[in-house]
Motif scaffolding. Structure first.
Motif, PDB file in Angstrom:
ATOM      1  N   LEU A 120      -8.153  31.576 -37.340  1.00  0.00           N
ATOM      2  CA  LEU A 120      -6.609  31.338 -37.335  1.00  0.00           C
ATOM      3  C   LEU A 120      -6.230  30.332 -36.298  1.00  0.00           C
ATOM      4  O   LEU A 120      -6.897  30.298 -35.297  1.00  0.00           O
ATOM      5  CB  LEU A 120      -5.889  32.355 -36.934  1.00  0.00           C
ATOM      6  CG  LEU A 120      -5.255  33.315 -38.037  1.00  0.00           C
ATOM      7  CD1 LEU A 120      -6.292  33.825 -38.995  1.00  0.00           C
ATOM      8  CD2 LEU A 120      -4.337  34.548 -37.541  1.00  0.00           C
ATOM      9  N   GLY A 121      -5.283  29.352 -36.480  1.00  0.00           N
ATOM     10  CA  GLY A 121      -5.069  28.280 -35.814  1.00  0.00           C
ATOM     11  C   GLY A 121      -6.022  26.910 -35.803  1.00  0.00           C
ATOM     12  O   GLY A 121      -5.828  26.104 -35.014  1.00  0.00           O
ATOM     13  N   ASP A 122      -6.897  27.080 -36.619  1.00  0.00           N
ATOM     14  CA  ASP A 122      -7.949  25.883 -36.763  1.00  0.00           C
ATOM     15  C   ASP A 122      -7.318  24.827 -37.585  1.00  0.00           C
ATOM     16  O   ASP A 122      -7.063  24.881 -38.621  1.00  0.00           O
ATOM     17  CB  ASP A 122      -9.209  26.235 -37.232  1.00  0.00           C
ATOM     18  CG  ASP A 122     -10.366  25.319 -37.058  1.00  0.00           C
ATOM     19  OD1 ASP A 122     -10.067  24.168 -36.614  1.00  0.00           O
ATOM     20  OD2 ASP A 122     -11.437  25.719 -36.951  1.00  0.00           O
ATOM     21  N   HIS A 123      -7.005  23.555 -36.934  1.00  0.00           N
ATOM     22  CA  HIS A 123      -6.493  22.295 -37.597  1.00  0.00           C
ATOM     23  C   HIS A 123      -7.415  21.287 -37.947  1.00  0.00           C
ATOM     24  O   HIS A 123      -7.107  20.042 -38.313  1.00  0.00           O
ATOM     25  CB  HIS A 123      -5.467  21.827 -36.689  1.00  0.00           C
ATOM     26  CG  HIS A 123      -4.209  22.622 -36.247  1.00  0.00           C
ATOM     27  ND1 HIS A 123      -3.143  22.640 -37.088  1.00  0.00           N
ATOM     28  CD2 HIS A 123      -3.890  23.537 -35.517  1.00  0.00           C
ATOM     29  CE1 HIS A 123      -2.237  23.341 -36.769  1.00  0.00           C
ATOM     30  NE2 HIS A 123      -2.696  23.946 -35.681  1.00  0.00           N
ATOM     31  N   PHE A 124      -8.737  21.762 -37.785  1.00  0.00           N
ATOM     32  CA  PHE A 124     -10.043  20.977 -38.085  1.00  0.00           C
ATOM     33  C   PHE A 124     -10.585  21.408 -39.455  1.00  0.00           C
ATOM     34  O   PHE A 124     -11.140  20.778 -40.407  1.00  0.00           O
ATOM     35  CB  PHE A 124     -10.992  20.879 -37.063  1.00  0.00           C
ATOM     36  CG  PHE A 124     -10.637  19.840 -35.940  1.00  0.00           C
ATOM     37  CD1 PHE A 124      -9.350  19.157 -35.850  1.00  0.00           C
ATOM     38  CD2 PHE A 124     -11.405  19.451 -34.972  1.00  0.00           C
ATOM     39  CE1 PHE A 124      -8.844  18.656 -34.895  1.00  0.00           C
ATOM     40  CE2 PHE A 124     -11.124  18.577 -33.986  1.00  0.00           C
ATOM     41  CZ  PHE A 124      -9.883  18.125 -33.986  1.00  0.00           C
ATOM     42  N   VAL A 164     -15.977  10.065 -35.036  1.00  0.00           N
ATOM     43  CA  VAL A 164     -15.475  10.920 -35.940  1.00  0.00           C
ATOM     44  C   VAL A 164     -15.191  12.225 -35.311  1.00  0.00           C
ATOM     45  O   VAL A 164     -15.825  12.907 -34.733  1.00  0.00           O
ATOM     46  CB  VAL A 164     -16.710  11.223 -37.176  1.00  0.00           C
ATOM     47  CG1 VAL A 164     -15.759  12.023 -38.232  1.00  0.00           C
ATOM     48  CG2 VAL A 164     -16.692   9.953 -37.707  1.00  0.00           C
ATOM     49  N   ILE A 165     -13.797  12.442 -35.551  1.00  0.00           N
ATOM     50  CA  ILE A 165     -13.439  13.917 -34.829  1.00  0.00           C
ATOM     51  C   ILE A 165     -13.852  15.230 -35.263  1.00  0.00           C
ATOM     52  O   ILE A 165     -13.733  15.972 -34.508  1.00  0.00           O
ATOM     53  CB  ILE A 165     -11.823  13.749 -34.967  1.00  0.00           C
ATOM     54  CG1 ILE A 165     -11.070  14.622 -34.202  1.00  0.00           C
ATOM     55  CG2 ILE A 165     -11.295  14.139 -36.421  1.00  0.00           C
ATOM     56  CD1 ILE A 165      -9.644  14.809 -33.753  1.00  0.00           C
ATOM     57  N   VAL A 166     -14.247  15.344 -36.671  1.00  0.00           N
ATOM     58  CA  VAL A 166     -14.786  16.460 -36.955  1.00  0.00           C
ATOM     59  C   VAL A 166     -16.245  16.246 -37.420  1.00  0.00           C
ATOM     60  O   VAL A 166     -16.813  15.225 -37.569  1.00  0.00           O
ATOM     61  CB  VAL A 166     -13.905  16.842 -38.329  1.00  0.00           C
ATOM     62  CG1 VAL A 166     -12.894  17.014 -38.014  1.00  0.00           C
ATOM     63  CG2 VAL A 166     -14.281  15.749 -39.448  1.00  0.00           C
ATOM     64  N   ALA A 167     -16.959  17.403 -37.056  1.00  0.00           N
ATOM     65  CA  ALA A 167     -18.292  17.680 -37.538  1.00  0.00           C
ATOM     66  C   ALA A 167     -18.325  18.109 -38.992  1.00  0.00           C
ATOM     67  O   ALA A 167     -17.551  18.242 -39.794  1.00  0.00           O
ATOM     68  CB  ALA A 167     -19.148  18.754 -36.702  1.00  0.00           C
ATOM     69  N   ARG A 168     -19.596  17.875 -39.635  1.00  0.00           N
ATOM     70  CA  ARG A 168     -19.700  18.519 -41.129  1.00  0.00           C
ATOM     71  C   ARG A 168     -20.930  18.971 -41.164  1.00  0.00           C
ATOM     72  O   ARG A 168     -21.921  18.859 -40.363  1.00  0.00           O
ATOM     73  CB  ARG A 168     -19.423  17.197 -41.869  1.00  0.00           C
ATOM     74  CG  ARG A 168     -20.690  15.966 -41.929  1.00  0.00           C
ATOM     75  CD  ARG A 168     -20.117  14.955 -42.579  1.00  0.00           C
ATOM     76  NE  ARG A 168     -20.811  13.494 -42.173  1.00  0.00           N
ATOM     77  CZ  ARG A 168     -21.888  13.453 -43.003  1.00  0.00           C
ATOM     78  NH1 ARG A 168     -22.274  13.966 -43.973  1.00  0.00           N
ATOM     79  NH2 ARG A 168     -22.647  12.399 -42.628  1.00  0.00           N
ATOM     80  N   GLU A 169     -21.166  19.904 -42.443  1.00  0.00           N
ATOM     81  CA  GLU A 169     -22.651  20.299 -42.724  1.00  0.00           C
ATOM     82  C   GLU A 169     -23.144  19.730 -43.755  1.00  0.00           C
ATOM     83  O   GLU A 169     -22.326  19.163 -44.743  1.00  0.00           O
ATOM     84  CB  GLU A 169     -22.315  21.654 -43.189  1.00  0.00           C
ATOM     85  CG  GLU A 169     -21.841  22.685 -42.217  1.00  0.00           C
ATOM     86  CD  GLU A 169     -21.391  23.990 -42.650  1.00  0.00           C
ATOM     87  OE1 GLU A 169     -22.127  25.302 -42.051  1.00  0.00           O
ATOM     88  OE2 GLU A 169     -20.704  24.545 -43.614  1.00  0.00           O
ATOM     89  N   VAL A 170     -24.337  19.283 -43.877  1.00  0.00           N
ATOM     90  CA  VAL A 170     -25.154  18.458 -44.578  1.00  0.00           C
ATOM     91  C   VAL A 170     -26.139  19.310 -45.026  1.00  0.00           C
ATOM     92  O   VAL A 170     -26.807  20.180 -44.500  1.00  0.00           O
ATOM     93  CB  VAL A 170     -25.432  17.281 -43.942  1.00  0.00           C
ATOM     94  CG1 VAL A 170     -24.115  16.392 -43.591  1.00  0.00           C
ATOM     95  CG2 VAL A 170     -26.394  17.406 -42.863  1.00  0.00           C
ATOM     96  N   ASP A 171     -26.825  18.466 -45.847  1.00  0.00           N
ATOM     97  CA  ASP A 171     -28.194  19.143 -46.387  1.00  0.00           C
ATOM     98  C   ASP A 171     -29.554  18.786 -45.447  1.00  0.00           C
ATOM     99  O   ASP A 171     -29.336  17.774 -44.756  1.00  0.00           O
ATOM    100  CB  ASP A 171     -28.682  18.622 -47.629  1.00  0.00           C
ATOM    101  CG  ASP A 171     -27.639  19.102 -49.009  1.00  0.00           C
ATOM    102  OD1 ASP A 171     -27.287  20.247 -48.970  1.00  0.00           O
ATOM    103  OD2 ASP A 171     -27.639  18.354 -50.100  1.00  0.00           O
ATOM    104  N   GLY A 172     -30.347  19.703 -45.536  1.00  0.00           N
ATOM    105  CA  GLY A 172     -31.337  19.504 -44.525  1.00  0.00           C
ATOM    106  C   GLY A 172     -31.834  20.690 -43.897  1.00  0.00           C
ATOM    107  O   GLY A 172     -31.351  21.669 -43.689  1.00  0.00           O
TER     108      GLY A 172
END
Length: 309
Positions: free
Chosen positions: A252-256, A200-208
């Motif tokens: 700025l410039g963040d495409h994710f 998966v190309i992006v990371a994510r924030e989750v509960d925990g």
């Protein structure tokens, strides 16, 4: 003993030969037949050509087209390289000595070979251009992040410096250009739990329980933009970008983040305005206190119009 085996083939374009280990048994009479089955993406005719040119070697030297299959041995070869678009930005050397090489990596240049980026990476370029065949990265920067990147010159020193980064004994600061929000109270420490799934190309924030921590400071602001200093206490994938997006001031410039947008690999416009500014640590070999500062600047702060073209 196996780790001490050195490739009988020289580097090519700054790249080491790939090492393969043959299985304990199999139906193959010739090494050629095993390689044809082992490397399905390589045309059999190409393997024949490489064998004829002595471009495939075993522990006793180049393999011949009629070399018999040998179980549980090693084979070296150079894979054919993908077509790559040159990254048209130079690497600036900040510091060089017998142990370390510190450079300013430009935007859009990967640290190490991966996927479609092989020759057009910082490691391969520097090995080739500086004639440092044993060079290896002490840590990594994302392809789209610019700034300080440290390499180890000699193979025997790798462990000491890489362990230093792994154990978080290096103080790092970054700079970022992002929108300025007068209502955002800074400085502050941002914490969250970040997960990055394989494939998966992006990371994510989750509960925990939090596993990522960044100290965010506003250095100055003008014309709706802020120049921020980011001090990470941890090193999760895309941590700084996620934390700035979570504050509603995405870099700025963040495409994710906060949303994923496709951008061609050869599109060098509007680089991510994130810069690895400083590295500081106690040298594990010499005991010397070292500090390095990037010589680069973030374009959107000095000339937003040129960056936004």
């Amino acid at each position: 003993m196996r780790r001490s085996l050195r490739s009988p083939l020289p580097q090519r374009h700054g790249l080491d030969a790939v090492r393969l280990r043959t299985p304990a048994d199999g139906p193959w009479t010739l090494m050629r037949d095993h390689l044809v089955e082992r490397l399905p993406r390589v045309a059999p005719e190409r393997i024949d050509e490489m064998l004829a040119r002595s471009e495939i070697a075993g522990v006793d030297g180049p393999l011949r087209p009629d070399s018999p299959f040998v179980p549980e041995t090693f084979v070296w070869l150079h894979r054919d390289l993908p077509d790559e678009t040159p990254v048209p930005f130079p690497i600036h050397v900040v510091h060089r000595d017998e142990h370390l090489l510190v450079v300013d990596k430009p935007h859009f240049l990967s640290t190490i070979p991966r996927g479609r980026h092989v020759v057009e990476t910082a490691l391969v370029r520097l090995r080739r251009d500086l004639d440092l065949p044993e060079l290896s990265p002490a840590h990594r920067l994302d392809r789209v992040t610019a700034g300080l990147l440290m390499f180890v010159v000699r193979r025997e020193d790798r462990g000491a410096y890489q362990t230093m980064f792994r154990d978080r004994r290096v103080a790092k600061t970054y700079e970022a250009i992002a929108p300025h929000d007068p209502a955002l109270l800074l400085p502050r420490t941002v914490t969250s739990r970040i997960v990055k799934e394989r494939g998966v190309i992006v990371a994510r924030e989750v509960d925990g329980p939090p596993n990522a921590e960044t100290y965010v400071e506003l250095l100055e602001h003008r014309d709706g933009l802020g120049r921020y200093r980011l001090t990470p206490a941890t090193g999760r994938t895309h941590q700084l970008r996620l934390h700035m997006a979570a504050l509603d001031v995405p870099i700025l410039g963040d495409h994710f983040y906060p949303e994923l947008h496709d951008k061609p690999l050869d599109d060098y416009t509007r680089p991510l305005q994130l810069l690895a500014r400083t590295l500081a640590f106690t040298d594990p070999l010499t005991g010397e206190n070292r500090r390095f500062t990037s010589t680069l600047a973030l374009q959107a702060w000095d000339d937003y119009a040129a960056w936004a073209l």
